[in-house]
Design an enzyme around this catalytic site. Structure first.
Site, short mmCIF file in Angstrom:
data_model
loop_
_atom_site.label_atom_id
_atom_site.label_comp_id
_atom_site.label_asym_id
_atom_site.label_seq_id
_atom_site.Cartn_x
_atom_site.Cartn_y
_atom_site.Cartn_z
N ASN A 181 0.65 -1.40 -0.09
CA ASN A 181 -0.02 -0.09 0.10
C ASN A 181 0.88 1.13 -0.13
O ASN A 181 0.32 2.35 -0.17
CB ASN A 181 -0.87 0.05 1.16
CG ASN A 181 -2.23 -0.87 1.06
OD1 ASN A 181 -1.92 -1.71 -0.14
ND2 ASN A 181 -2.85 -1.35 1.94
N ARG A 210 -2.26 -10.68 -4.95
CA ARG A 210 -2.47 -9.21 -5.06
C ARG A 210 -1.71 -8.97 -4.19
O ARG A 210 -1.07 -7.85 -4.08
CB ARG A 210 -3.73 -8.90 -5.03
CG ARG A 210 -4.76 -9.22 -6.22
CD ARG A 210 -5.98 -8.49 -6.06
NE ARG A 210 -5.60 -7.11 -5.26
CZ ARG A 210 -6.39 -6.73 -4.39
NH1 ARG A 210 -7.34 -7.44 -3.65
NH2 ARG A 210 -6.27 -5.39 -3.85
#
Ligand code: UD1
Length: 430
Positions: free
Chosen positions: A23, A407
């Protein structure tokens, strides 16, 4: 679609190397669009989300060169991004649909090239995921924005103008997008109620190295003094606090002892406090944390997800799996996303005792043992929670739809096997 098979019951022992933070990597890769000079990023995680974003940048016209290297038994990835002359200012549906964080091209492309077309990401399994804060803020900075055929079409005549913006929620995505946009705006931008997640601080550090003028790092008020130009830079991405927290629970739920090498304890204060309250020992080491749950009688503890430095919503599912086998009851309250209990029916299939009340609360009453079952992944973190439940359960668990895990968790089976888990990937063709 690949599946993961786990035979539960092995306590986990050894070391897990924590990878670069997904992130953080996603906005930082997009920040490279703010300069025509090369930006070299170290410690990028090897994940399908990074591959997807690279494909989007390539179609924008970014030249990307990369390499993988082994460092102390741990593989790291470096990419250099150079967008000397973009060939397209469009982020098409097919890219954004696969990876929501594609929306991080919005701020950089608009502020530098004055036009961008971004397919609207839409909702996803965990909630509606609106973009109103991103779009309203850019409008306040002088952008004209239209929604046409499912796309956000944003234009500015000249430069974006600095503005005083107050976010109604401390959104991570909007903070990153508006920060990036404001670096090249004319004048000063103040963002109030900005997110304070460590990922934001890493982005600010990168932007400052590129020549941006930003005050207020690690606080909820950011002041950005716009500059005319940003330059190329080299930057090492921080490590992934959510991956570290996820493996901490793996040690706890299997009553093992695992060292999380390169985990940053500073970013994990709240979840590690909760882990300690369950009875698990958490110790800082020179370069990480040791999680020791041998001979621990786990105790159920309430969890309330909140903005950083509160308990991260991205660890809620994993900690709920832990509470399923802890003594007593634990109330789990999700305050960030409206639909983040999809792992509950799957955990119940494995013998967990959970009652969901409305959208936001669940009572978990610990059971002595879970039992293996075929289960279905619904999103990234929920998928890891099912792996955790499988590691603690008696017998075989098959986790379906593991593309979610690819992912966000680098070389997951490899990392688990190295600490003694009985886990394997069943390829679609097997
Ligand atoms: C990021 C993380 C995600 C994490 C989340 C909260 C990435 C790629 N993803 O998502 O894993 O769960 O932070 O820590 O970094 N909101 C609005 N309007 C907006 C934007 C957000 O109302 O324009 C609301 C959302 O509905 C949600 C809250 O704000 O309730 C937080 O969302 P946000 O922080 O933006 O999440 P993401 O950045 O999408």
């Amino acid at each position: 679609m690949d599946k993961i098979k786990i035979i539960g019951g092995n306590p986990l022992f050894g070391k897990v190397y924590i990878s670069g933070a997904k992130n953080t990597a996603l906005p930082i890769i997009c920040a490279s669009l703010l300069t025509d000079e090369p930006v070299t990023l170290y410690n990028l995680p090897i994940l399908s989300d990074i591959t997807s974003l690279n494909l989007l940048l390539k179609q924008i016209g970014t030249q990307i060169e990369g390499r993988q290297e082994e460092l102390n038994g741990h593989i790291t990835q470096t990419f250099t991004y150079c967008t000397a002359k973009p060939t397209s200012l469009i982020a098409p549906y097919d890219y954004v649909r696969k990876m929501r964080a594609s929306y991080y091209v919005l701020g950089p492309l608009l502020t530098k090239y004055r036009h961008v077309e971004l397919s609207l990401p839409g909702g996803c399994a965990i909630g509606a995921r609106p973009m109103d804060i991103h779009l309203n803020s850019l409008e306040q900075m002088g952008a004209s924005i239209e929604i046409k055929n499912g796309y956000v079409v944003a234009d500015i005549k000249d430069r974006l103008k600095g503005a005083h913006i107050v976010f109604h929620s401390a959104s991570v995505g909007a903070t990153c997008n508006i920060l990036m946009a404001a670096t090249l705006a004319e004048g000063d931008t103040i963002i109030e109620n900005a997110a304070k997640e460590p990922e934001i601080a890493d982005l600010i550090n990168l932007l400052r190295k590129m020549g941006a003028d930003i005050e207020g790092i690690n606080t909820s008020t950011l002041t950005i003094h716009g500059v005319d130009k940003l330059h190329g830079v080299e930057h090492e991405i921080i490590n992934d606090r959510i991956e570290a927290g996820s493996y901490a629970v793996a040690a706890a739920i299997t009553h093992g002892c695992v060292e999380l090498v390169n985990a940053n304890p500073e970013y994990l204060q709240c979840p590690m406090d909760i882990l300690q309250k369950t009875g698990v020992s958490v110790k800082k080491t020179e370069n990480g944390l040791i999680i020791d749950a041998q001979n621990t009688k786990l105790q159920g503890i309430d969890i309330y997800t909140d903005y950083y430095p509160g308990f991260p919503t991205d660890l809620q599912a994993q900690f709920m799996a832990l509470m399923c086998v802890a003594d007593g009851a634990a109330m789990v309250t999700e305050s960030i996303w409206e639909n983040r209990f999809m792992h509950v029916p799957e955990l119940i299939r494995m013998g967990a005792n959970i009652n969901v009340h409305g959208h936001a609360s669940a009572i978990v009453r610990g059971v002595p043992k879970l039992s293996g079952a075929p289960v279905m992944s619904t999103d990234l973190r929920a998928s890891f929670a099912l792996i955790l439940a499988g590691l603690a359960a008696e017998g075989e668990t098959i986790v379906n739809r593991v593309y979610h895990l690819d992912r966000g968790y680098e070389r997951l089976e490899e990392k688990f096997k190295l600490i003694g888990a009985n886990i394997e990937r069943i390829k679609e063709s097997d």
